[in-house]
Design a protein around this motif. Structure first.
Motif, short mmCIF file in Angstrom:
data_model
loop_
_atom_site.label_atom_id
_atom_site.label_comp_id
_atom_site.label_asym_id
_atom_site.label_seq_id
_atom_site.Cartn_x
_atom_site.Cartn_y
_atom_site.Cartn_z
N SER A 185 13.15 41.59 -19.83
CA SER A 185 14.34 42.45 -20.33
C SER A 185 14.04 43.32 -18.74
CB SER A 185 14.17 43.11 -21.55
OG SER A 185 15.14 44.16 -21.25
N THR A 186 12.78 43.93 -18.61
CA THR A 186 12.58 44.62 -17.45
C THR A 186 12.84 44.10 -16.33
OG1 THR A 186 10.90 45.72 -18.75
CG2 THR A 186 11.03 45.98 -16.53
N LEU A 187 12.68 42.89 -16.04
CA LEU A 187 12.81 42.08 -14.57
C LEU A 187 14.44 42.07 -14.54
CD1 LEU A 187 10.11 39.45 -15.13
CD2 LEU A 187 10.50 40.83 -13.09
N ILE A 188 15.14 41.83 -15.56
CA ILE A 188 16.65 41.78 -15.46
C ILE A 188 17.01 43.06 -15.34
CG2 ILE A 188 18.70 41.30 -16.72
CD1 ILE A 188 17.18 39.28 -18.54
N LYS A 189 16.49 44.00 -15.64
CA LYS A 189 17.03 45.30 -15.36
C LYS A 189 16.74 45.62 -13.92
CE LYS A 189 16.62 48.35 -18.83
NZ LYS A 189 16.13 49.24 -19.80
N ILE A 190 15.60 45.48 -13.45
CA ILE A 190 15.24 45.62 -12.21
C ILE A 190 16.22 45.04 -11.13
CG2 ILE A 190 13.45 45.26 -10.26
CD1 ILE A 190 11.32 45.44 -12.47
N TYR A 191 16.51 43.73 -11.36
CA TYR A 191 17.40 43.03 -10.65
C TYR A 191 18.88 43.61 -10.57
CZ TYR A 191 14.62 38.97 -9.30
OH TYR A 191 13.59 38.25 -8.77
N GLY A 192 19.11 44.14 -11.90
CA GLY A 192 20.55 44.71 -11.92
C GLY A 192 20.92 46.10 -11.37
#
Length: 699
Positions: free
Chosen positions: A283-290
């Motif tokens: 979830s954190t990785l997705i948020k970083i990319y977003g």
């Protein structure tokens, strides 16, 4: 010996990779003498294998085992034991007495002691009073069980100090500290945990992997990712090697701490070494990319997660929906939401909020309203931000009635009060619809609520008065801008320019004076355009100078409005000059396109006046082609788009179709391509031949 996690009973085992826990092994009824107590420290290899959890296995105090071989006197019926193993009916009185000899009974009493310690006063007297129930012969295992099941850090420190004093021999004193650190983690007390760590060092107790993993996880649950990073980077100094679970957790911590490069570096290593990554980290990785704008990266991480067999949870779905909203990809948000529902997950408030933002930003009006209605049906309250998102969307797509209903719901909710953005959106809606009284009513409500109108509100009101041809009110509102100390921006001046396209010819001077005061260079162009200043040759130069000094996002609106004004005043040549200038400066692009089989005129991004001017230029170009003897393609088409203006009953297609009929042009609406008007080469050539005239007068 290993250490296992203690559950509610010693027979149930749960593995918590970030917790320090204990599980007693029930005593066997073997008649062999008990083995001696032996604690073996965990090696780095064993830590790597078992992650960050430490367990107790075969840690039995002497008094918890049957002390010697069962003799005749120990059996109530006087029978002797002829074998090493004895079967006892679990329902018999003997079983009850034997059960009391196992560690189950001891474990239950230790749980009660831990509970009592949590609720007692945090002073030495009260703590010792509770601990006295354990008796004098307390084992290291007893101490670990008690501390591991406590949740009050204030009394836990006193308990730890007591056990350290009475346990003269401990296999690994660090274990007592680790389970005490776990108590601080339960209560989210990182400061207390750090002080306890300092005490460990002062007493010469060397921290191990579990010490650091507990401090790292404590930092994470406290919402302090930077602290987690700090503790992680201290590990090498104490000869502690992080395992893959700790590394995976640090992807999340580095990401939340803002060190994106380190998070991605660890993630690349995780993929190479096949670490187990939990959904929180994904979830954190997705948020970083977003946040970084790499929305394809969000989807790639999601697909990799599924390929690794990690099942998405609601948090993952909500994070993806939020990212797709930022990307203005409502179609992908729809797809992800459908997948979420098909996988059996129920949307929560965060899900609906992400969908509202995604649909609102992309102007998916019907979808946004459906989400809003579903939230209301489920009794979910909206925040001011979500209400404003809906109202801004209604302003963008022209949903005036729906906006009024949403505003009433907002006022009646009791939980939200309209703010300046709320009133601004409503005034925009009514202003674009030309509803003067409604816009003025919202303005009065805004003033009563204590909000002064900002530049956006005043711009909308000027547009409203302009559509209603109330020029004096336009001037009054313009003066209000200066009274409030607001500096007009490019958008505000563009609104004044647009108002001129609705203003009667005899009142143009009033609006022009406002424009000249707000933006002198625009005022000069307008004066030259309407003929109040001489200088035919200066018009193009002044227009070029204007477009070179305004922001790119207002160049097309300015050019559209100036051309519209020319068309209204029957200044076709000036309109053509402006269109040519717009093409040379790449304000307009792709208006005309040619292929071997079709020549097209694309009018979708133009205002009505600019579209009519572009049509005039195109027809003249076709005439010149025919006169030169060049062949026309088999098909000619005009693309107007299939929509209508959001605040107008007439769309561009309707206006162009009407104008083509006035010209008796052989273009007809295509049945299979909405917004397209097509004709054949033969029909076009015949029509162009029949209309040979010096100029086309644009209606």
């Amino acid at each position: 010996m290993a250490y296992h996690h203690l559950c509610s009973s010693p027979s149930s085992l749960l593995r918590d990779r970030h917790s320090l826990s204990v599980s007693p092994r029930p005593k066997s009824l073997r008649t062999n003498p008990p083995t001696s107590l032996n604690l073996v420290s965990l090696s780095k290899t064993s830590i790597k294998a078992s992650s960050s959890h430490v367990s107790l296995e075969d840690l039995m105090s002497q008094e918890t085992q049957i002390p010697r071989k069962l003799t005749n006197s120990q059996y109530p019926d006087g029978k002797t034991a002829s074998k090493s193993y004895v079967w006892v009916n679990p329902r018999s009185p003997r079983a009850s007495r034997l059960r009391q000899l196992t560690y189950d009974s001891r474990y239950s009493s230790l749980l009660k002691v831990a509970e009592s310690l949590d609720s007692c006063n945090p002073n030495e007297k009260d703590v010792l009073a509770v601990l006295s129930s354990l008796g004098d012969d307390v084992s290291e295992q007893d101490a670990v069980v008690v501390l591991n099941n406590m949740s009050n850090p204030n009394t836990a420190l006193l308990v730890l100090d007591h056990f350290r004093k009475i346990l003269t021999k401990t296999s690994r004193e660090v274990i007592l500290y680790n389970v005490t650190l776990k108590v601080f983690r339960k209560s989210k007390d990182l400061d207390g945990a750090e002080k306890l760590f300092d005490e460990m060092l002062q007493r010469g107790v060397k921290p191990d992997n579990v010490t650091f993993s507990t401090l790292i996880s404590c930092s994470r649950v406290c919402g302090l990712p930077s602290k987690a990073v700090e503790w992680f980077e201290k590990m090498p100094a104490y000869e502690c090697d992080p395992d893959d679970v700790t590394y995976s957790a640090m992807i999340d911590a580095y990401g939340r701490a803002g060190n994106v490069d380190m998070a991605f570096t660890l993630y690349d290593r995780a993929r190479t070494e096949k670490w187990r990554i939990d959904p929180i980290t994904f979830s954190t990785l997705i948020k970083i990319y977003g946040v970084s704008g790499n929305y394809d990266g969000c989807l790639n991480v999601y697909e990799e997660m599924k390929a690794l067999g990690v099942k998405p949870n609601v948090v993952i779905y909500n994070t993806l929906l939020d990212a797709m909203g930022r990307a203005k990809r409502p179609w992908q948000a729809k797809s992800i939401y459908k997948e979420m529902l098909s996988n059996g997950f129920s949307p929560n408030w965060a899900t609906y909020a992400a969908l509202l933002r995604a649909y609102g930003r992309a102007r998916y009006g019907e979808d946004a309203l459906n989400v809003y209605k579903e939230m209301k049906d489920k009794g979910l309250e909206l925040t001011v931000v979500l209400y404003n998102t809906l109202l801004a969307m209604c302003a963008d797509v022209g949903f005036a009635d729906e906006a009024a209903e949403i505003f009433e719901d907002m006022k009646n909710s009791g939980a939200c009060k309209p703010d300046s953005w709320t009133f601004s959106s409503l005034i925009t809606i009514y202003s674009c619809s030309g509803k003067v009284s409604e816009a003025e009513g919202i303005l009065n409500m805004m003033l009563e609520a204590g909000f002064e109108p900002n530049i956006f509100v005043l711009t909308s009101l000027i547009q409203c008065y302009g559509k209603a041809q109330r020029t004096d009110d336009v001037v009054r509102m313009f003066n209000r801008v200066y009274e409030l100390g607001i500096t007009p921006d490019d958008r505000f001046c563009g609104c004044l320019l647009n108002v001129m396209t609705h203003t009667p010819r005899e009142e143009l001077g009033k609006v022009m004076d406002c424009i000249e005061k707000a933006k002198p260079e625009l005022g000069r162009v307008v004066k030259l355009l309407i003929g109040e200043q001489n200088g035919e040759g200066n018009f193009k130069n002044e227009a070029l100078e204007l477009f070179n000094h305004i922001s790119s996002d207002v160049k097309k609106p300015y050019c559209n409005c100036l051309i519209d004004l020319c068309v209204n005043l029957d200044l076709l040549e000036r309109a053509c000059d402006l269109l040519e200038l717009g093409l040379s400066l790449e304000i307009y692009a792709g208006i005309q396109s040619r292929s071997p089989t079709q020549w097209s005129l694309n009018l979708k991004s133009l205002s009505l006046g600019a579209a009519l001017t572009a049509l005039h230029v195109w027809i003249n170009d076709l005439t010149k082609v025919q006169e030169s003897g060049e062949e026309l393609p088999p098909l000619l088409g005009i693309n107007t788009g299939h929509g209508k203006h959001k605040y107008s009953e007439k769309g561009l297609a309707t206006v162009i179709e009407s104008h083509l009929k006035e010209l008796d042009a052989p273009f007809h609406e295509a049945s299979d391509k909405a917004g397209w008007f097509l004709t054949t080469k033969v029909a076009a050539e015949s029509w162009l031949e029949s209309r040979r005239s010096p100029d086309l007068v644009v209606a």
